[in-house]
Design a protein around this motif. Structure first.
Motif, PDB file in Angstrom:
ATOM      1  N   ILE A   1       0.841  -1.192   0.000  1.00  0.00           N
ATOM      2  CA  ILE A   1       0.000   0.000   0.000  1.00  0.00           C
ATOM      3  C   ILE A   1       0.880   1.247   0.000  1.00  0.00           C
ATOM      4  O   ILE A   1       1.891   1.303   0.697  1.00  0.00           O
ATOM      5  N   VAL A   2       0.479   2.244  -0.785  1.00  0.00           N
ATOM      6  CA  VAL A   2       1.142   3.547  -0.773  1.00  0.00           C
ATOM      7  C   VAL A   2       0.345   4.471   0.141  1.00  0.00           C
ATOM      8  O   VAL A   2      -0.848   4.713  -0.090  1.00  0.00           O
ATOM      9  N   VAL A   3       0.986   4.977   1.191  1.00  0.00           N
ATOM     10  CA  VAL A   3       0.350   5.939   2.084  1.00  0.00           C
ATOM     11  C   VAL A   3       0.675   7.341   1.577  1.00  0.00           C
ATOM     12  O   VAL A   3       1.847   7.687   1.440  1.00  0.00           O
ATOM     13  N   PRO A   4      -0.336   8.159   1.278  1.00  0.00           N
ATOM     14  CA  PRO A   4      -0.068   9.477   0.700  1.00  0.00           C
ATOM     15  C   PRO A   4       0.860  10.332   1.549  1.00  0.00           C
ATOM     16  O   PRO A   4       0.698  10.432   2.764  1.00  0.00           O
ATOM     17  N   PHE A   5       1.842  10.906   0.885  1.00  0.00           N
ATOM     18  CA  PHE A   5       2.784  11.850   1.482  1.00  0.00           C
ATOM     19  C   PHE A   5       3.591  11.247   2.622  1.00  0.00           C
ATOM     20  O   PHE A   5       4.169  11.970   3.427  1.00  0.00           O
ATOM     21  N   SER A   6       3.647   9.913   2.716  1.00  0.00           N
ATOM     22  CA  SER A   6       4.504   9.307   3.744  1.00  0.00           C
ATOM     23  C   SER A   6       5.971   9.411   3.350  1.00  0.00           C
ATOM     24  O   SER A   6       6.847   9.330   4.204  1.00  0.00           O
ATOM     25  N   CYS A   7       6.227   9.575   2.036  1.00  0.00           N
ATOM     26  CA  CYS A   7       7.593   9.673   1.512  1.00  0.00           C
ATOM     27  C   CYS A   7       8.416   8.450   1.896  1.00  0.00           C
ATOM     28  O   CYS A   7       9.644   8.525   2.027  1.00  0.00           O
ATOM     29  N   ALA A   8       7.727   7.329   2.097  1.00  0.00           N
ATOM     30  CA  ALA A   8       8.410   6.114   2.540  1.00  0.00           C
ATOM     31  C   ALA A   8       9.442   5.652   1.515  1.00  0.00           C
ATOM     32  O   ALA A   8      10.521   5.173   1.879  1.00  0.00           O
ATOM     33  N   ALA A   9       9.127   5.807   0.217  1.00  0.00           N
ATOM     34  CA  ALA A   9      10.069   5.349  -0.810  1.00  0.00           C
ATOM     35  C   ALA A   9      11.349   6.180  -0.779  1.00  0.00           C
ATOM     36  O   ALA A   9      12.451   5.643  -0.942  1.00  0.00           O
ATOM     37  N   TRP A  10      11.218   7.491  -0.537  1.00  0.00           N
ATOM     38  CA  TRP A  10      12.405   8.356  -0.474  1.00  0.00           C
ATOM     39  C   TRP A  10      13.267   7.962   0.720  1.00  0.00           C
ATOM     40  O   TRP A  10      14.483   7.797   0.606  1.00  0.00           O
ATOM     41  N   ILE A  11      12.634   7.817   1.885  1.00  0.00           N
ATOM     42  CA  ILE A  11      13.394   7.463   3.084  1.00  0.00           C
ATOM     43  C   ILE A  11      14.043   6.088   2.917  1.00  0.00           C
ATOM     44  O   ILE A  11      15.199   5.885   3.310  1.00  0.00           O
ATOM     45  N   ASP A  12      13.319   5.155   2.301  1.00  0.00           N
ATOM     46  CA  ASP A  12      13.907   3.836   2.045  1.00  0.00           C
ATOM     47  C   ASP A  12      15.114   3.961   1.132  1.00  0.00           C
ATOM     48  O   ASP A  12      16.131   3.270   1.333  1.00  0.00           O
ATOM     49  N   SER A  13      15.053   4.853   0.136  1.00  0.00           N
ATOM     50  CA  SER A  13      16.196   5.050  -0.753  1.00  0.00           C
ATOM     51  C   SER A  13      17.391   5.641  -0.011  1.00  0.00           C
ATOM     52  O   SER A  13      18.539   5.295  -0.293  1.00  0.00           O
ATOM     53  N   ILE A  14      17.124   6.532   0.946  1.00  0.00           N
ATOM     54  CA  ILE A  14      18.210   7.068   1.765  1.00  0.00           C
ATOM     55  C   ILE A  14      18.886   5.924   2.529  1.00  0.00           C
ATOM     56  O   ILE A  14      20.116   5.824   2.571  1.00  0.00           O
ATOM     57  N   HIS A  15      18.084   5.067   3.124  1.00  0.00           N
ATOM     58  CA  HIS A  15      18.634   3.928   3.873  1.00  0.00           C
ATOM     59  C   HIS A  15      19.450   3.019   2.971  1.00  0.00           C
ATOM     60  O   HIS A  15      20.534   2.554   3.347  1.00  0.00           O
ATOM     61  N   ARG A  16      18.925   2.756   1.778  1.00  0.00           N
ATOM     62  CA  ARG A  16      19.664   1.884   0.861  1.00  0.00           C
ATOM     63  C   ARG A  16      20.965   2.546   0.429  1.00  0.00           C
ATOM     64  O   ARG A  16      21.966   1.876   0.176  1.00  0.00           O
ATOM     65  N   GLY A  17      20.970   3.877   0.322  1.00  0.00           N
ATOM     66  CA  GLY A  17      22.204   4.582  -0.001  1.00  0.00           C
ATOM     67  C   GLY A  17      23.258   4.383   1.066  1.00  0.00           C
ATOM     68  O   GLY A  17      24.449   4.200   0.770  1.00  0.00           O
ATOM     69  N   VAL A  18      22.847   4.418   2.341  1.00  0.00           N
ATOM     70  CA  VAL A  18      23.776   4.137   3.436  1.00  0.00           C
ATOM     71  C   VAL A  18      24.292   2.700   3.326  1.00  0.00           C
ATOM     72  O   VAL A  18      25.490   2.443   3.498  1.00  0.00           O
TER      73      VAL A  18
END
Length: 361
Positions: A177-194
């Motif tokens: 499920i996509v939760v509106p404006f949770s920005c979960a995908a962006w934060i997950d990408s930050i974590h994957r970058g680390v």
């Protein structure tokens, strides 16, 4: 589609869409009919139905496509056609995943999927396997190719290139499920970058609020692209993850307004989370012995940039004190992490205004 308490409509991840398309395609290959709508089970146990956008047989395989509905979230993949082709694999091969046009391939270590594999994350892979098993009664031997029309272009608006995912998008989702404006995908990408930086044994990473501060920070330290973490407004999301997954040296860089908010304790730097407190900024000017008239002008300033300009003209620059305060806030989040930390403030042209550190947290 379910709405949140703020009346924003939730949507579906690319993983859910691919699962629905895979189940419909496999059913079409096994029985000749494509269920429309097709029902799948999400990781949380909910049953949801998807309409098919198109389907058919091709050679010795079958395919189906679903249009992604991201609800009210400003998702770059909203409206994308997620297509899955299936064909029988050799006996004993199990479910084999392939990247079709618009789906990327992993090239760097540190991600949940090893290099060389299509960028289909573990939860969507599990969802697809489960859906196929529900049709066949057991895990079938099948080659599953996931494609996203226009995915290569969409990927340019994501962090995939920096993560070493080439050729297109990732198939994502942990809940379906996509939760509106949770920005979960962006934060997950930050974590994957680390994760990627740690897998590459990089000694120094930098999280910046935008393109200007990122270019300036990278030029200042000569950092490789893989060391640059596109933090954006999510200072807390980056710092909390680094506390659990440390890197030897961390730089936080940003413009004066965002770094002032960090100095004032904001970990989400977006304007919707509130504005910098100009009274506190004026108090900071008083602490560095600025005249009362300057303090009063800063308290009434219409923006942080205007306040910085007033202080600079009066000969009492705010930058060093703000950098020190932002460093202290970041240090508190990183508490217990064995690393060096520095904070950089830049103006809109990318010129360094102030810095604090590096110092151990």
């Amino acid at each position: 589609m379910e709405r949140t308490h703020t009346s924003l409509r939730r949507g579906w991840t690319t993983g859910s869409c691919a699962t629905a398309a895979a189940r419909a395609a496999w059913n079409g290959l096994c029985g000749g009919e494509f269920p429309d709508p097709v029902t799948i089970t999400l990781p949380g146990g909910q049953s949801v139905a998807f309409a098919l956008a198109a389907h058919g047989h091709e050679g010795d395989g079958a395919w189906a496509a679903v249009v992604k509905d991201a609800g009210d979230d400003p998702d770059v993949t909203h409206g994308a056609h997620v297509r899955v082709d299936v064909r029988r694999g050799p006996p004993g091969s199990g479910v084999v995943f392939q990247a079709g046009d618009g789906v990327g391939t992993v090239t760097l270590p540190g991600l949940p999927i090893p290099p060389g594999e299509p960028a289909i994350n573990p939860v969507p892979r599990h969802m697809i396997r489960t859906a196929l098993r529900d049709v066949a009664g057991r895990e079938p031997d099948v080659v599953v190719t996931v494609s996203i029309a226009g995915g290569r272009g969409m990927a340019r608006h994501t962090l995939n290139g920096r993560l070493g995912i080439v050729g297109g998008l990732s198939i994502l989702g942990t809940t379906g499920i996509v939760v509106p404006f949770s920005c979960a995908a962006w934060i997950d990408s930050i974590h994957r970058g680390v994760d990627v930086a740690r897998a590459l044994d990089l000694p120094h990473v930098a999280g910046c609020t935008g393109d200007v501060s990122e270019r300036a920070t990278r030029a200042l330290y000569g950092l490789p692209e893989e060391a640059m973490l596109e933090m954006g407004d999510f200072a807390g999301g980056l710092l909390k993850y680094l506390r659990r997954h440390p890197v030897g040296r961390v730089t936080i860089g940003g413009g004066v307004a965002k770094m002032t908010k960090l100095a004032q304790g904001f970990l989400d730097l977006h304007s919707r989370r509130g504005q910098a407190d100009m009274t506190r900024l004026a108090d900071l000017a008083r602490d560095i012995a600025a005249p009362d008239a300057v303090v009063a002008a800063i308290a009434q300033a219409h923006s942080v940039a205007a306040a910085f300009a007033l202080a600079q003209q009066a000969g009492f620059p705010l930058g060093p004190a703000v950098a020190r305060g932002a460093w202290a806030c970041a240090r508190d989040v990183l508490a217990g992490c064995d690393c060096m930390l520095d904070v950089l403030l830049f103006d809109r042209a990318g010129l360094l205004v102030a810095r604090y550190g590096p110092s151990p947290v």
